[in-house]
Motif scaffolding. Structure first.
Motif, short mmCIF file in Angstrom:
data_model
loop_
_atom_site.label_atom_id
_atom_site.label_comp_id
_atom_site.label_asym_id
_atom_site.label_seq_id
_atom_site.Cartn_x
_atom_site.Cartn_y
_atom_site.Cartn_z
N PHE A 72 52.62 34.05 59.56
CA PHE A 72 53.12 35.40 59.26
C PHE A 72 53.16 36.18 60.56
CE2 PHE A 72 50.97 33.62 55.65
CZ PHE A 72 51.78 33.94 54.57
N GLU A 120 56.88 42.99 63.52
CA GLU A 120 58.13 42.38 63.94
C GLU A 120 59.15 43.47 64.23
OE1 GLU A 120 60.02 40.54 65.50
OE2 GLU A 120 60.02 38.69 64.30
N TYR A 143 59.64 36.60 66.16
CA TYR A 143 59.85 35.27 65.59
C TYR A 143 60.41 34.30 66.64
CZ TYR A 143 62.31 31.50 63.21
OH TYR A 143 62.77 30.26 62.84
N HIS A 193 56.86 32.35 57.51
CA HIS A 193 57.35 33.50 56.77
C HIS A 193 57.73 34.63 57.73
CE1 HIS A 193 56.49 31.80 52.84
NE2 HIS A 193 55.38 31.32 53.38
N SER A 194 59.00 34.63 58.10
CA SER A 194 59.54 35.67 58.96
C SER A 194 60.21 36.73 58.10
CB SER A 194 60.55 35.07 59.95
OG SER A 194 61.56 34.36 59.25
N ILE A 195 60.57 37.85 58.71
CA ILE A 195 61.15 38.95 57.93
C ILE A 195 62.62 38.69 57.64
CG2 ILE A 195 59.54 40.58 59.00
CD1 ILE A 195 62.07 41.83 60.41
N ASN A 196 63.15 39.40 56.67
CA ASN A 196 64.58 39.41 56.41
C ASN A 196 65.23 40.30 57.47
OD1 ASN A 196 67.17 39.76 55.46
ND2 ASN A 196 66.58 40.15 53.34
N ASP A 213 60.40 43.95 51.46
CA ASP A 213 60.64 42.54 51.19
C ASP A 213 59.47 41.69 51.69
OD1 ASP A 213 62.64 40.30 50.49
OD2 ASP A 213 62.13 39.83 52.57
N TYR A 214 58.97 42.01 52.87
CA TYR A 214 57.87 41.22 53.46
C TYR A 214 56.59 41.41 52.64
CZ TYR A 214 56.01 38.53 57.38
OH TYR A 214 55.48 37.53 58.17
N GLU A 215 56.35 42.63 52.20
CA GLU A 215 55.17 42.86 51.35
C GLU A 215 55.28 42.08 50.04
OE1 GLU A 215 52.81 46.48 49.11
OE2 GLU A 215 53.57 46.81 51.14
#
Length: 266
Positions: free
Chosen positions: A77, A81, A93, A112-115, A126-128
């Motif tokens: 994680f 970011e 990332y 698990h990277s961010i959108n 989204d990440y949460e």
């Protein structure tokens, strides 16, 4: 060997004579936590940051760690970011992929990277959501005293202004206590749009390590660790205080050069 070190109410201090010694100690530390977590839970949930941290983790790509660490059990994680494309030079990332993740056999679906195709606010939400799903399945542990995720390890750097993750001095995000992941659109350092773990999430981790090198970081290290007067600025790094977990500072001697002697001789 550490040049010096000690324990105070601001965590364990590991101060190193050289960057090479720091890199080796950091690799040992991460590998040991990984082994313990895999033995206890079957997984190792680690949150990374950007900056110089990834380069200082480089020994994990080398022998013996590249063979002895159970990389298949790692879940990756990011504590913060930048809201940019994954191939952008500012992407944490990309930094981690180029410097670490592409060099060891981590399972791609465990990263698990961010959108990166939505707004900062949507990316944080989204990440949460992703983290909440993984807490439900216990890939990420849960705090015993709150509903916060309990990462096995959160790795942080330290900015010259005392910021950690993307929590900057005097920024409202420092006061966020309900969300696990928040967003900012006005970062004082470019790029302006970022997502970041909130302090309750950082402080719920089993282990937090702050890795700092260089003379330019000596003043924020002093303000974060030493007993300073009330009129001194309260920097975000000083608010990193794991509730039930363990805090470790990895410092080179330049970053530690302004620490009070009482902290060096404990």
């Amino acid at each position: 060997m550490a040049l010096s070190g000690g324990q105070n109410n601001r965590g364990e201090l590991r101060i190193h004579e050289s960057l090479d010694e720091l890199r080796t100690d950091l690799a040992d530390y991460v590998a040991e936590l990984s082994e313990a977590s895999v033995k206890e839970r079957g997984v190792f949930a680690i949150a990374l940051s950007g900056g110089s941290l990834i380069g200082l983790m480089g020994k994990l790509c080398e022998a013996p760690y590249n063979k002895t660490v159970d990389w298949s059990k790692w879940y990756i994680f990011w504590a913060d970011e930048r809201v940019v494309a994954k191939n952008h030079t500012d992407s944490n990332y990309k930094l981690a992929k180029d410097g670490l993740l592409s060099k060891v056999p981590i399972v791609p679906s465990h990263v698990h990277s961010i959108n990166d195709s939505v707004s900062a606010e949507e990316a944080a939400d989204d990440y949460e959501f992703v983290i909440r799903q993984l807490v439900k399945s216990r890939v990420v542990n849960v705090s015993e005293i709150s509903d916060c995720p309990k990462f096995d390890l959160v790795l942080l750097g330290l900015g010259p202004d005392g910021h950690v993750a993307s929590l900057f001095p005097s920024h409202p995000a420092l006061n966020e206590s309900e969300e696990w992941v928040t967003f900012i659109t006005d970062s004082p350092r470019p790029p302006p749009e970022r997502i970041t773990f909130t302090l309750p999430v950082i402080n719920s981790a089993s282990n937090v390590a702050v890795v700092v090198t260089g003379e330019s970081k000596a003043e924020p290290v002093h303000l974060a660790i030493d007993d300073v007067r009330p009129d001194f600025p309260l920097i975000p790094a000083r608010l990193v205080q794991p509730t039930m977990g363990k805090l470790v500072w990895f410092l080179d001697k330049l970053a530690a050069s302004k620490l009070e002697d009482s902290n060096l001789n404990n």
